[in-house]
Design a protein around this motif. Structure first.
Motif, PDB file in Angstrom:
ATOM      1  N   ALA A 140      52.192 101.375  34.686  1.00 50.34           N
ATOM      2  CA  ALA A 140      52.271 100.152  35.499  1.00 50.34           C
ATOM      3  C   ALA A 140      52.548  98.941  34.613  1.00 50.34           C
ATOM      4  CB  ALA A 140      50.986  99.951  36.291  1.00 50.34           C
ATOM      5  N   GLN A 141      51.873  98.873  33.455  1.00 50.18           N
ATOM      6  CA  GLN A 141      52.103  97.760  32.526  1.00 50.18           C
ATOM      7  C   GLN A 141      53.528  97.798  31.988  1.00 50.18           C
ATOM      8  OE1 GLN A 141      48.782  98.812  29.999  1.00 50.18           O
ATOM      9  NE2 GLN A 141      47.794  96.853  30.435  1.00 50.18           N
ATOM     10  N   GLU A 160      60.295  94.704  33.968  1.00 52.38           N
ATOM     11  CA  GLU A 160      60.784  93.793  35.006  1.00 52.38           C
ATOM     12  C   GLU A 160      60.857  92.357  34.498  1.00 52.38           C
ATOM     13  OE1 GLU A 160      59.229  92.104  39.278  1.00 52.38           O
ATOM     14  OE2 GLU A 160      58.845  94.214  38.823  1.00 52.38           O
ATOM     15  N   ARG A 161      59.802  91.916  33.798  1.00 52.48           N
ATOM     16  CA  ARG A 161      59.794  90.534  33.307  1.00 52.48           C
ATOM     17  C   ARG A 161      60.798  90.315  32.184  1.00 52.48           C
ATOM     18  NH1 ARG A 161      54.496  88.943  31.374  1.00 52.48           N
ATOM     19  NH2 ARG A 161      53.924  91.113  31.226  1.00 52.48           N
ATOM     20  N   ASP A 184      55.902  96.530  34.593  1.00 51.08           N
ATOM     21  CA  ASP A 184      55.787  95.072  34.698  1.00 51.08           C
ATOM     22  C   ASP A 184      56.519  94.390  33.547  1.00 51.08           C
ATOM     23  OD1 ASP A 184      54.597  92.545  35.742  1.00 51.08           O
ATOM     24  OD2 ASP A 184      53.523  92.612  33.814  1.00 51.08           O
TER      25      ASP A 184
END
Length: 57
Positions: free
Chosen positions: A24-25, A31-32, A28
């Protein structure tokens, strides 16, 4: 937020668990950081590929 060393950008495969990052990290972060991909891949940014060597000269 976990800070990743720049050297990770050049690796094809990264052991996320070894670096303390779960899926999940990683999603994230991916994506960023995607918003910077076009800038990172531009020819003008190649000067930073060997920044430490250039700086020492």
């Amino acid at each position: 937020m976990t800070q990743l060393p720049v050297s990770l950008l050049n690796e094809r495969s990264v052991d996320l668990q070894k670096r303390g990052i779960d899926k999940a990290q990683a999603a994230d972060l991916r994506e960023r950081l995607a918003t910077f991909a076009e800038d990172w891949e531009s020819p003008e940014m190649s000067i930073y590929d060997n920044y430490d060597v250039a700086k020492s000269n």
